[in-house]
Design a protein around this motif. Structure first.
Motif, PDB file in Angstrom:
ATOM      1  N   PHE A  24      82.309  52.280 -17.490  1.00 25.33           N
ATOM      2  CA  PHE A  24      83.230  51.550 -18.357  1.00 25.33           C
ATOM      3  C   PHE A  24      82.457  50.944 -19.523  1.00 25.33           C
ATOM      4  O   PHE A  24      81.250  50.751 -19.456  1.00 25.33           O
ATOM      5  CB  PHE A  24      83.998  50.467 -17.588  1.00 25.33           C
ATOM      6  N   GLU A  25      83.179  50.660 -20.592  1.00 26.03           N
ATOM      7  CA  GLU A  25      82.605  50.117 -21.812  1.00 26.03           C
ATOM      8  C   GLU A  25      82.348  48.628 -21.630  1.00 26.03           C
ATOM      9  O   GLU A  25      83.230  47.884 -21.231  1.00 26.03           O
ATOM     10  CB  GLU A  25      83.617  50.317 -22.941  1.00 26.03           C
ATOM     11  N   VAL A  26      81.130  48.177 -21.932  1.00 28.61           N
ATOM     12  CA  VAL A  26      80.795  46.760 -21.845  1.00 28.61           C
ATOM     13  C   VAL A  26      81.016  46.103 -23.204  1.00 28.61           C
ATOM     14  O   VAL A  26      81.696  45.095 -23.312  1.00 28.61           O
ATOM     15  CB  VAL A  26      79.341  46.558 -21.367  1.00 28.61           C
ATOM     16  N   PHE A  27      80.427  46.677 -24.259  1.00 30.87           N
ATOM     17  CA  PHE A  27      80.687  46.190 -25.611  1.00 30.87           C
ATOM     18  C   PHE A  27      80.482  47.308 -26.617  1.00 30.87           C
ATOM     19  O   PHE A  27      79.824  48.311 -26.344  1.00 30.87           O
ATOM     20  CB  PHE A  27      79.829  44.963 -25.975  1.00 30.87           C
ATOM     21  N   THR A  28      81.073  47.123 -27.780  1.00 27.15           N
ATOM     22  CA  THR A  28      80.932  48.048 -28.906  1.00 27.15           C
ATOM     23  C   THR A  28      80.639  47.216 -30.142  1.00 27.15           C
ATOM     24  O   THR A  28      81.289  46.200 -30.368  1.00 27.15           O
ATOM     25  CB  THR A  28      82.242  48.836 -29.135  1.00 27.15           C
ATOM     26  N   ARG A  29      79.656  47.666 -30.919  1.00 21.43           N
ATOM     27  CA  ARG A  29      79.375  46.961 -32.171  1.00 21.43           C
ATOM     28  C   ARG A  29      78.753  47.903 -33.173  1.00 21.43           C
ATOM     29  O   ARG A  29      78.224  48.947 -32.821  1.00 21.43           O
ATOM     30  CB  ARG A  29      78.522  45.729 -31.947  1.00 21.43           C
ATOM     31  N   SER A  30      78.851  47.515 -34.408  1.00 21.87           N
ATOM     32  CA  SER A  30      78.276  48.298 -35.489  1.00 21.87           C
ATOM     33  C   SER A  30      76.751  48.241 -35.382  1.00 21.87           C
ATOM     34  O   SER A  30      76.183  47.181 -35.105  1.00 21.87           O
ATOM     35  CB  SER A  30      78.737  47.715 -36.825  1.00 21.87           C
ATOM     36  N   ALA A  31      76.100  49.378 -35.597  1.00 22.44           N
ATOM     37  CA  ALA A  31      74.640  49.436 -35.494  1.00 22.44           C
ATOM     38  C   ALA A  31      74.107  50.527 -36.410  1.00 22.44           C
ATOM     39  O   ALA A  31      74.749  51.551 -36.606  1.00 22.44           O
ATOM     40  CB  ALA A  31      74.212  49.703 -34.060  1.00 22.44           C
ATOM     41  N   ARG A  32      72.924  50.284 -36.949  1.00 21.46           N
ATOM     42  CA  ARG A  32      72.259  51.287 -37.780  1.00 21.46           C
ATOM     43  C   ARG A  32      71.077  51.855 -37.017  1.00 21.46           C
ATOM     44  O   ARG A  32      70.366  51.142 -36.318  1.00 21.46           O
ATOM     45  CB  ARG A  32      71.768  50.662 -39.080  1.00 21.46           C
ATOM     46  N   ARG A  33      70.865  53.128 -37.191  1.00 22.36           N
ATOM     47  CA  ARG A  33      69.696  53.807 -36.640  1.00 22.36           C
ATOM     48  C   ARG A  33      68.962  54.393 -37.830  1.00 22.36           C
ATOM     49  O   ARG A  33      69.431  55.345 -38.446  1.00 22.36           O
ATOM     50  CB  ARG A  33      70.115  54.899 -35.667  1.00 22.36           C
ATOM     51  N   GLY A  34      67.841  53.804 -38.180  1.00 23.11           N
ATOM     52  CA  GLY A  34      67.199  54.157 -39.443  1.00 23.11           C
ATOM     53  C   GLY A  34      68.078  53.630 -40.567  1.00 23.11           C
ATOM     54  O   GLY A  34      68.413  52.464 -40.619  1.00 23.11           O
ATOM     55  N   TRP A  35      68.483  54.522 -41.453  1.00 27.34           N
ATOM     56  CA  TRP A  35      69.375  54.122 -42.546  1.00 27.34           C
ATOM     57  C   TRP A  35      70.790  54.633 -42.325  1.00 27.34           C
ATOM     58  O   TRP A  35      71.646  54.478 -43.187  1.00 27.34           O
ATOM     59  CB  TRP A  35      68.828  54.612 -43.883  1.00 27.34           C
ATOM     60  N   ARG A  36      71.058  55.244 -41.184  1.00 24.97           N
ATOM     61  CA  ARG A  36      72.395  55.774 -40.894  1.00 24.97           C
ATOM     62  C   ARG A  36      73.249  54.713 -40.204  1.00 24.97           C
ATOM     63  O   ARG A  36      72.834  54.122 -39.216  1.00 24.97           O
ATOM     64  CB  ARG A  36      72.304  57.006 -40.007  1.00 24.97           C
ATOM     65  N   VAL A  37      74.434  54.512 -40.734  1.00 24.98           N
ATOM     66  CA  VAL A  37      75.370  53.552 -40.165  1.00 24.98           C
ATOM     67  C   VAL A  37      76.109  54.224 -39.019  1.00 24.98           C
ATOM     68  O   VAL A  37      76.448  55.403 -39.096  1.00 24.98           O
ATOM     69  CB  VAL A  37      76.366  53.076 -41.239  1.00 24.98           C
ATOM     70  N   GLY A  38      76.349  53.471 -37.962  1.00 19.58           N
ATOM     71  CA  GLY A  38      77.055  54.028 -36.822  1.00 19.58           C
ATOM     72  C   GLY A  38      77.623  52.950 -35.938  1.00 19.58           C
ATOM     73  O   GLY A  38      77.738  51.789 -36.336  1.00 19.58           O
ATOM     74  N   GLN A  39      77.969  53.351 -34.747  1.00 16.10           N
ATOM     75  CA  GLN A  39      78.577  52.453 -33.784  1.00 16.10           C
ATOM     76  C   GLN A  39      77.815  52.569 -32.466  1.00 16.10           C
ATOM     77  O   GLN A  39      77.615  53.660 -31.953  1.00 16.10           O
ATOM     78  CB  GLN A  39      80.040  52.839 -33.590  1.00 16.10           C
ATOM     79  N   LEU A  40      77.396  51.430 -31.927  1.00 18.51           N
ATOM     80  CA  LEU A  40      76.712  51.388 -30.635  1.00 18.51           C
ATOM     81  C   LEU A  40      77.732  51.037 -29.564  1.00 18.51           C
ATOM     82  O   LEU A  40      78.403  50.014 -29.650  1.00 18.51           O
ATOM     83  CB  LEU A  40      75.595  50.347 -30.645  1.00 18.51           C
ATOM     84  N   VAL A  41      77.863  51.907 -28.581  1.00 22.34           N
ATOM     85  CA  VAL A  41      78.726  51.654 -27.434  1.00 22.34           C
ATOM     86  C   VAL A  41      77.811  51.515 -26.226  1.00 22.34           C
ATOM     87  O   VAL A  41      77.086  52.445 -25.885  1.00 22.34           O
ATOM     88  CB  VAL A  41      79.737  52.808 -27.215  1.00 22.34           C
ATOM     89  N   PHE A  42      77.839  50.340 -25.611  1.00 17.10           N
ATOM     90  CA  PHE A  42      77.029  50.097 -24.423  1.00 17.10           C
ATOM     91  C   PHE A  42      77.957  50.125 -23.226  1.00 17.10           C
ATOM     92  O   PHE A  42      78.928  49.385 -23.156  1.00 17.10           O
ATOM     93  CB  PHE A  42      76.326  48.741 -24.528  1.00 17.10           C
ATOM     94  N   THR A  43      77.689  51.023 -22.285  1.00 12.65           N
ATOM     95  CA  THR A  43      78.481  51.099 -21.056  1.00 12.65           C
ATOM     96  C   THR A  43      77.614  50.622 -19.897  1.00 12.65           C
ATOM     97  O   THR A  43      76.432  50.334 -20.084  1.00 12.65           O
ATOM     98  CB  THR A  43      78.972  52.539 -20.783  1.00 12.65           C
ATOM     99  N   ASN A  44      78.188  50.571 -18.724  1.00 10.78           N
ATOM    100  CA  ASN A  44      77.412  50.147 -17.570  1.00 10.78           C
ATOM    101  C   ASN A  44      76.419  51.211 -17.111  1.00 10.78           C
ATOM    102  O   ASN A  44      75.612  50.963 -16.230  1.00 10.78           O
ATOM    103  CB  ASN A  44      78.336  49.763 -16.411  1.00 10.78           C
ATOM    104  N   GLN A  45      76.427  52.411 -17.738  1.00 13.80           N
ATOM    105  CA  GLN A  45      75.503  53.471 -17.354  1.00 13.80           C
ATOM    106  C   GLN A  45      74.695  54.063 -18.507  1.00 13.80           C
ATOM    107  O   GLN A  45      73.669  54.679 -18.281  1.00 13.80           O
ATOM    108  CB  GLN A  45      76.264  54.614 -16.668  1.00 13.80           C
ATOM    109  N   ARG A  46      75.166  53.891 -19.761  1.00 16.94           N
ATOM    110  CA  ARG A  46      74.496  54.560 -20.888  1.00 16.94           C
ATOM    111  C   ARG A  46      74.562  53.744 -22.169  1.00 16.94           C
ATOM    112  O   ARG A  46      75.422  52.897 -22.336  1.00 16.94           O
ATOM    113  CB  ARG A  46      75.165  55.908 -21.174  1.00 16.94           C
ATOM    114  N   PHE A  47      73.620  54.054 -23.093  1.00 17.99           N
ATOM    115  CA  PHE A  47      73.679  53.640 -24.483  1.00 17.99           C
ATOM    116  C   PHE A  47      74.223  54.834 -25.258  1.00 17.99           C
ATOM    117  O   PHE A  47      73.709  55.945 -25.118  1.00 17.99           O
ATOM    118  CB  PHE A  47      72.280  53.335 -25.049  1.00 17.99           C
ATOM    119  N   ILE A  48      75.234  54.620 -26.104  1.00 16.15           N
ATOM    120  CA  ILE A  48      75.801  55.710 -26.899  1.00 16.15           C
ATOM    121  C   ILE A  48      75.858  55.240 -28.347  1.00 16.15           C
ATOM    122  O   ILE A  48      76.449  54.194 -28.639  1.00 16.15           O
ATOM    123  CB  ILE A  48      77.211  56.085 -26.403  1.00 16.15           C
ATOM    124  N   TRP A  49      75.216  55.993 -29.250  1.00 11.82           N
ATOM    125  CA  TRP A  49      75.286  55.693 -30.675  1.00 11.82           C
ATOM    126  C   TRP A  49      75.993  56.847 -31.365  1.00 11.82           C
ATOM    127  O   TRP A  49      75.577  58.006 -31.232  1.00 11.82           O
ATOM    128  CB  TRP A  49      73.887  55.500 -31.259  1.00 11.82           C
TER     129      TRP A  49
END
Length: 127
Positions: free
Chosen positions: A23-48
Protein backbone atom coordinates in the motif's frame (compact mmCIF):
# COMPACT_ATOMS: atom_id res chain seq x y z
CA UNK A 1 2.34 -14.40 -8.70
CA UNK A 2 -1.08 -12.88 -9.24
CA UNK A 3 -1.49 -9.15 -9.58
CA UNK A 4 -3.67 -7.05 -7.34
CA UNK A 5 -5.25 -5.03 -10.14
CA UNK A 6 -4.29 -1.74 -8.45
CA UNK A 7 -1.80 0.53 -10.17
CA UNK A 8 0.34 3.57 -9.41
CA UNK A 9 0.71 6.13 -12.17
CA UNK A 10 -2.41 5.37 -14.16
CA UNK A 11 -2.05 8.57 -16.22
CA UNK A 12 1.04 7.21 -17.95
CA UNK A 13 1.34 4.31 -20.34
CA UNK A 14 3.89 2.53 -18.13
CA UNK A 15 2.20 1.80 -14.83
CA UNK A 16 3.50 0.11 -11.70
CA UNK A 17 1.23 -2.57 -10.27
CA UNK A 18 1.01 -2.85 -6.51
CA UNK A 19 2.19 -6.16 -5.07
CA UNK A 20 -0.01 -8.27 -2.76
CA UNK A 21 -0.06 -6.61 0.67
CA UNK A 22 1.50 -3.41 -0.68
CA UNK A 23 0.00 0.00 0.00
CA UNK A 24 1.00 3.61 -0.56
CA UNK A 25 2.49 5.35 2.49
CA UNK A 26 3.10 8.79 0.97
CA UNK A 27 3.51 10.53 -2.37
CA UNK A 28 5.44 13.72 -2.97
CA UNK A 29 7.13 15.67 -5.69
CA UNK A 30 10.81 14.77 -6.07
CA UNK A 31 13.66 15.48 -8.46
CA UNK A 32 16.24 12.95 -9.55
CA UNK A 33 19.14 14.90 -10.95
CA UNK A 34 17.45 17.67 -12.92
CA UNK A 35 14.38 15.61 -13.88
CA UNK A 36 11.15 16.45 -12.10
CA UNK A 37 9.03 13.54 -10.97
CA UNK A 38 6.95 11.99 -8.28
CA UNK A 39 8.22 9.81 -5.42
CA UNK A 40 5.79 7.16 -4.24
CA UNK A 41 6.88 5.38 -1.07
CA UNK A 42 5.04 2.13 -0.33
CA UNK A 43 5.49 -0.32 2.49
CA UNK A 44 7.63 -2.48 0.14
CA UNK A 45 9.24 -0.21 -2.50
CA UNK A 46 10.50 3.23 -3.53
CA UNK A 47 8.95 4.26 -6.87
CA UNK A 48 10.01 7.37 -8.80
CA UNK A 49 7.96 8.33 -11.85
CA UNK A 50 9.03 11.14 -14.21
CA UNK A 51 6.57 13.93 -14.97
CA UNK A 52 6.05 15.76 -18.23
CA UNK A 53 6.63 12.76 -20.43
CA UNK A 54 3.67 11.27 -22.26
CA UNK A 55 5.13 7.88 -23.20
CA UNK A 56 6.90 6.77 -20.06
CA UNK A 57 8.60 3.40 -20.36
CA UNK A 58 9.81 1.05 -17.66
CA UNK A 59 13.39 2.23 -18.26
CA UNK A 60 12.39 5.81 -17.31
CA UNK A 61 11.03 4.78 -13.91
CA UNK A 62 12.94 3.91 -10.79
CA UNK A 63 11.55 1.01 -8.74
CA UNK A 64 13.62 -0.09 -5.74
CA UNK A 65 12.48 -2.79 -3.27
CA UNK A 66 13.35 -2.07 0.37
CA UNK A 67 15.52 -5.22 0.46
CA UNK A 68 17.98 -3.65 -2.02
CA UNK A 69 18.53 -0.53 0.17
CA UNK A 70 21.45 -0.81 2.60
CA UNK A 71 21.06 2.61 4.19
CA UNK A 72 18.87 5.66 3.93
CA UNK A 73 19.90 9.15 5.02
CA UNK A 74 20.23 12.79 4.02
CA UNK A 75 22.82 14.47 1.86
CA UNK A 76 23.59 17.94 0.56
CA UNK A 77 24.52 17.54 -3.13
CA UNK A 78 27.16 19.87 -4.53
CA UNK A 79 25.08 20.23 -7.72
CA UNK A 80 22.64 22.33 -5.68
CA UNK A 81 25.47 24.28 -3.97
CA UNK A 82 24.93 22.35 -0.70
CA UNK A 83 21.76 24.41 -0.07
CA UNK A 84 19.11 21.69 -0.45
CA UNK A 85 18.90 18.37 1.33
CA UNK A 86 18.26 15.15 -0.56
CA UNK A 87 17.14 11.67 0.40
CA UNK A 88 20.20 9.43 -0.13
CA UNK A 89 19.58 5.75 -0.84
CA UNK A 90 22.66 3.53 -0.76
CA UNK A 91 21.94 0.25 -2.56
CA UNK A 92 23.52 -3.16 -2.04
CA UNK A 93 25.17 -2.84 -5.46
CA UNK A 94 27.13 0.17 -4.18
CA UNK A 95 25.12 2.69 -6.17
CA UNK A 96 23.94 5.87 -4.43
CA UNK A 97 20.70 7.53 -5.53
CA UNK A 98 19.80 11.08 -4.52
CA UNK A 99 16.17 12.22 -4.56
CA UNK A 100 15.39 15.87 -3.87
CA UNK A 101 12.09 15.41 -2.01
CA UNK A 102 11.54 18.70 -0.18
CA UNK A 103 11.86 18.58 3.61
CA UNK A 104 13.72 15.27 3.97
CA UNK A 105 13.95 15.41 7.78
CA UNK A 106 10.17 14.98 8.09
CA UNK A 107 9.94 11.91 5.84
CA UNK A 108 13.15 10.14 6.91
CA UNK A 109 11.78 8.76 10.24
CA UNK A 110 8.71 7.43 8.42
CA UNK A 111 10.89 5.80 5.74
CA UNK A 112 13.14 4.16 8.33
CA UNK A 113 10.13 2.92 10.30
CA UNK A 114 8.52 1.18 7.31
CA UNK A 115 11.84 -0.23 6.10
CA UNK A 116 12.46 -1.90 9.48
CA UNK A 117 9.04 -3.62 9.61
CA UNK A 118 8.44 -7.18 8.50
CA UNK A 119 6.98 -7.59 5.02
CA UNK A 120 3.93 -9.53 3.95
CA UNK A 121 4.70 -12.68 1.99
CA UNK A 122 1.95 -14.18 -0.18
CA UNK A 123 0.27 -17.11 1.59
CA UNK A 124 1.37 -16.27 5.13
CA UNK A 125 -2.10 -15.16 6.27
CA UNK A 126 -3.31 -18.73 6.53
CA UNK A 127 -0.23 -20.30 8.15
Amino acid sequence: MEGTGRFIGSRWTARVELLPGEFEVFTRSARRGWRVGQLVFTNQRFIWLPKFKRNVEASDMLVIPHERVMSCGTARPWQHLFLERALRLRLQSGETILLMAGDVETILPLVRDYMSRGRYQPGELFN
